[in-house]
Design an enzyme around this catalytic site. Structure first.
Site, PDB file in Angstrom:
ATOM      1  N   GLY A   1      -8.560  -6.370  10.286  1.00  0.00           N
ATOM      2  CA  GLY A   1      -7.490  -5.543  10.813  1.00  0.00           C
ATOM      3  C   GLY A   1      -6.984  -5.967  12.175  1.00  0.00           C
ATOM      4  O   GLY A   1      -6.121  -6.825  12.312  1.00  0.00           O
ATOM      5  N   ARG A   2      -7.529  -5.360  13.220  1.00  0.00           N
ATOM      6  CA  ARG A   2      -7.006  -5.564  14.565  1.00  0.00           C
ATOM      7  C   ARG A   2      -6.952  -7.029  15.007  1.00  0.00           C
ATOM      8  O   ARG A   2      -6.004  -7.419  15.697  1.00  0.00           O
ATOM      9  CB  ARG A   2      -7.811  -4.733  15.558  1.00  0.00           C
TER      10      ARG A   2
ATOM     11  N   GLN B   1       0.860  -1.182   0.000  1.00  0.00           N
ATOM     12  CA  GLN B   1       0.000   0.000   0.000  1.00  0.00           C
ATOM     13  C   GLN B   1       0.899   1.236   0.000  1.00  0.00           C
ATOM     14  O   GLN B   1       1.714   1.415   0.904  1.00  0.00           O
ATOM     15  CB  GLN B   1      -0.918   0.042   1.217  1.00  0.00           C
TER      16      GLN B   1
ATOM     17  N   TYR C   1      -5.925  11.163   3.507  1.00  0.00           N
ATOM     18  CA  TYR C   1      -4.539  11.440   3.126  1.00  0.00           C
ATOM     19  C   TYR C   1      -4.507  12.137   1.757  1.00  0.00           C
ATOM     20  O   TYR C   1      -5.544  12.531   1.235  1.00  0.00           O
ATOM     21  CB  TYR C   1      -3.716  10.155   3.188  1.00  0.00           C
TER      22      TYR C   1
END
Length: 348
Positions: free
Chosen positions: A317-318, A102, A181
């Site tokens: 994810g987590r 990424q 971003y």
């Protein structure tokens, strides 16, 4: 079909990459590279332990030093960084896994501490409210508006990072166009007040992203390219009702780019009144290619999304931070270790 059967179906990504299951390890900002922003052996070991995911998407990786907004986030713009990432990709491939890099630029989500005292750049000189993460309560600064030379340079940096990802052995790249971003800053009215060819109209606001995609595809025609998007402004960005009109057009346009996938850029992909469903459902409605759902999904949620055809793949994810053997535990229906923020202090 059982949960195991649904999640452990293989999936052909662009007819060039066969994924062994539908589980994706989401990009997770760990900030564990060296002070020169070079990936370490500990990072290689960390990723290799999770290579049983159908696909790993790396933590966000800088296309240039002027894109830095977090300490010790890795880059892909020096030879040392390429060499460091080679160790990561080789370790994953030895474990029969696949990984995309990424690549990103943080834009205004940064601070002059990372840029020798110079304020960060952004589409427009609009300050992001809030405090800089992983610092001693520094507040964000008003960025300087990018000029056309800046824009051309950053587009070139994305191309170079894509080439470097290919040299480092990645199976593809994901361009980070989400979560407030730099690329996302061009796509939202809150952060893009430009009056030149990169702002104002929908066509102009999409231009930066579409030019990056065009140039990266031309420079790396054999490289699989994914894209992460946040149609709903929520992180590092304020909502504007006009954003949906832009994303209606953008998602339709992206059908022409032969992308590997579009990946939902959300931390919590719940029902959204503005979009008439979850962000993933909205993307699926407007985009014909592969969709990766992301945003707080459990294994059961993932099965629901895939079986109802909202998504083809689901990023976790987590739970992957807390469980390096997440895939095995899901397959064998074993209890997961619960995520704890203290886990962010080490790469287990």
């Amino acid at each position: 079909m059982t949960k195991t059967q649904t999640l452990f179906q293989s999936y052909d990504l662009q007819d060039t990459l066969k994924l062994k299951n539908r589980i994706v390890m989401a990009p997770l900002t760990r900030c564990m590279a060296t002070d020169e922003l070079v990936p370490t052996q500990a990072m290689a070991d960390y990723y290799a332990r999770r290579a049983d995911a159908g696909l790993i998407i790396s933590e966000a990786t800088l296309v240039s030093q002027d894109g830095q907004g977090y300490p010790n986030a890795p880059g892909l713009y020096t030879e040392a960084q390429v060499a460091g990432w080679k160790k990561v990709t080789q370790a994953i491939h030895q474990n029969k896994g696949k990984i995309f890099a990424q690549i990103w630029h943080t834009g205004r989500v940064s601070h002059s501490i990372y840029h020798q005292g110079q304020v960060p750049m952004a589409p427009s000189a609009i300050r992001l409210e809030g405090r800089v993460p992983r610092t001693d309560d520094l507040e964000y600064e008003t960025p300087r508006a990018m000029n056309l030379e800046d824009i051309e340079r950053i587009k070139s940096n994305f191309v170079t990072a894509a080439k470097n990802a290919q040299r480092a052995g990645f199976d593809g790249i994901e361009i980070h166009g989400a979560n407030g971003y730099l690329i996302d800053q061009f796509l939202h009215r809150d952060s893009n007040h430009r009056t030149d060819s990169y702002g104002g109209s929908i066509e102009n606001m999409m231009r930066f992203l579409l030019e990056i995609l065009t140039q990266v595809k031309a420079a790396t025609p054999d490289l699989a390219i994914g894209l992460r998007l946040s149609p709903q402004a929520y992180a590092n960005m304020k909502h504007d009702d006009r954003d949906k009109e832009l994303y209606d057009v953008l998602l339709s346009r992206l059908n022409q780019y032969n992308l590997a996938y579009i990946h939902t850029g959300m931390f919590n992909d719940s029902h959204n009144e503005f979009l008439g469903g979850t962000v993933t459902q909205y993307i699926r409605k407007n985009y014909l290619g592969t969709v990766i759902a992301s945003g707080g999904y459990s294994a059961d949620d993932a099965v629901h999304a895939i079986e109802n055809k909202y998504a083809d793949l689901v990023a976790i994810g987590r739970p992957f931070i807390a469980n390096h053997d997440y895939v095995t535990k899901i397959q064998e229906q074993k209890k997961l270790v619960e995520y704890d923020p203290e886990m962010l202090t080490s790469l287990y």
